[in-house]
Scaffold this active site. Structure first.
Site, PDB file in Angstrom:
ATOM      1  CG  ASN A   9      40.768  35.503  35.491  1.00  0.00           C
ATOM      2  OD1 ASN A   9      40.585  35.878  34.090  1.00  0.00           O
ATOM      3  ND2 ASN A   9      39.661  35.793  36.380  1.00  0.00           N
ATOM      4  CE  LYS A  11      40.136  39.480  37.229  1.00  0.00           C
ATOM      5  NZ  LYS A  11      39.660  40.030  38.366  1.00  0.00           N
ATOM      6  CG  HIS A  93      35.793  35.186  37.908  1.00  0.00           C
ATOM      7  ND1 HIS A  93      35.283  36.644  38.387  1.00  0.00           N
ATOM      8  CD2 HIS A  93      37.128  35.101  38.301  1.00  0.00           C
ATOM      9  CE1 HIS A  93      36.680  37.119  38.603  1.00  0.00           C
ATOM     10  NE2 HIS A  93      37.421  36.282  38.764  1.00  0.00           N
ATOM     11  CD  GLU A  95      36.127  40.039  37.661  1.00  0.00           C
ATOM     12  OE1 GLU A  95      36.609  39.847  36.720  1.00  0.00           O
ATOM     13  OE2 GLU A  95      36.989  40.659  38.484  1.00  0.00           O
ATOM     14  CD  GLU A 166      39.202  34.301  42.324  1.00  0.00           C
ATOM     15  OE1 GLU A 166      39.833  34.864  41.910  1.00  0.00           O
ATOM     16  OE2 GLU A 166      38.118  34.459  41.435  1.00  0.00           O
ATOM     17  N   GLY A 172      40.589  42.406  42.869  1.00  0.00           N
ATOM     18  CA  GLY A 172      40.858  43.705  42.072  1.00  0.00           C
ATOM     19  C   GLY A 172      40.965  45.016  43.206  1.00  0.00           C
ATOM     20  CB  SER A 212      44.391  41.762  45.845  1.00  0.00           C
ATOM     21  OG  SER A 212      43.039  42.545  45.385  1.00  0.00           O
TER      22      SER A 212
HETATM   23  P1  PGA Z   1      42.794  40.140  41.107  1.00  0.00           P
HETATM   24  O1  PGA Z   1      41.912  39.060  40.640  1.00  0.00           O
HETATM   25  O2  PGA Z   1      44.009  39.350  41.443  1.00  0.00           O
HETATM   26  O3  PGA Z   1      43.033  41.087  40.260  1.00  0.00           O
HETATM   27  O4  PGA Z   1      42.222  40.665  42.474  1.00  0.00           O
HETATM   28  C1  PGA Z   1      41.731  37.905  41.065  1.00  0.00           C
HETATM   29  C2  PGA Z   1      40.635  36.955  40.185  1.00  0.00           C
HETATM   30  O5  PGA Z   1      39.645  37.799  39.793  1.00  0.00           O
HETATM   31  O6  PGA Z   1      40.422  35.905  39.857  1.00  0.00           O
END
Ligand code: PGA
Length: 261
Positions: A9, A11, A93, A95, A166, A172, A212
């Site tokens: 991903n 982003k 997701h 976010e 997640e 993140g 992460s």
């Molecule tokens: P990250 O993001 O690996 O940077 O924690 C994972 C995600 O949001 O899918």
């Protein structure tokens, strides 16, 4: 046998000018047929990434899709628009739930839109830190899965559904869930899918972990039989990290195949 899936991903990173080169580099560093690999760039880079990945065996995914087919929704992207650009799509997701206020009802409709257009959805679910600390993580994830899946009477195989667990506090932050907690949640997700009417094949539902994930932490999750791969954010922009993650995933894919034979 459930597939092992590593989905990247990206982003809001990369541009149409540089995304194709990065995708091609990652494809060449992760050339392992046992692992299903997916790269989800920003919408505007889908076409460049699709072209760069032709013949590589790596699939392209979008990061979102609108819950309506068409209409007066300025700046939005519908499922029919993605046909030919992406084969997969991330849905719900955290976010987007946080920043765009996406609800379970919209997530439910987005799944329908994805299926109508032949896109493979990765449904994202996960609890907030406070919800975990107050013992409500399972209940939250159960209600997200139920909200997303109820009313969909598709057979899992034809639906091609994948769920990514997640925990929001792990995204993140450099902090990961424990492998055992992620595996317990994967069981909850399959059980909830069964309760939502997917009983016949809920055991076939691939569940990924996200939050992460790096080449150093992926092993803890793939050591759990209930976890079938990862949705990778930050580390997915780094070819070395992706090479390490997919190499580790290939070890698991081979071991599970041998054990299943
Ligand atoms: P990250 O993001 O690996 O940077 O924690 C994972 C995600 O949001 O899918």
């Amino acid at each position: 046998m459930r597939p092992i899936v590593i989905a990247a991903n990206w982003k809001m990173h990369t541009t149409p000018a540089d995304a194709g080169d990065l995708a091609a580099l990652i494809a060449s560093r992760t050339d392992v047929p046992e692992v299903v690999r997916v790269i989800c760039p920003p919408f505007v880079a889908l076409s460049a990434v699709r072209d760069a990945l032709l013949g590589s065996g790596v699939a392209v995914g979008a990061q979102n899709v609108h819950h309506e087919r068409t209409g007066a929704f300025t700046g939005e992207v519908s499922a029919p628009m993605l046909v030919g650009l992406a084969e997969w799509v991330l849905i719900g997701h955290s976010e987007r739930r946080r920043d765009a206020g996406e609800t379970d009802t919209q997530v439910n409709a987005k799944l329908e839109r994805a299926w109508e257009s032949g896109l493979r959805p990765v449904l994202c679910v996960g609890e907030q830190l406070g919800e975990r600390e107050s013992g409500r993580a399972e209940g939250v994830v159960r209600s997200q899965v139920l909200g997303a899946l109820q009313g969909h009477a598709l057979a899992l195989r034809s639906a091609g559904l994948v769920v990514a667990y997640e925990p929001v506090w792990a995204i993140g932050t450099g902090r990961t869930a424990r492998g055992s907690d992620a595996a317990a949640m994967a069981d909850v997700i399959r059980e909830t899918a069964a309760n939502a009417g997917w009983a016949a094949d809920a055991a076939d539902l691939p569940v990924l972990y996200g939050g992460s994930v790096t080449s150093a932490s992926i092993g803890e999750f793939l050591a759990e039989a209930a976890i079938d791969g990862a949705l990778v954010g930050g580390a997915s922009l780094k070819p070395d990290e992706m090479a390490g993650i997919v190499a580790r995933a290939a070890v698991t894919a081979r071991a599970r195949r041998e054990a299943g034979e």
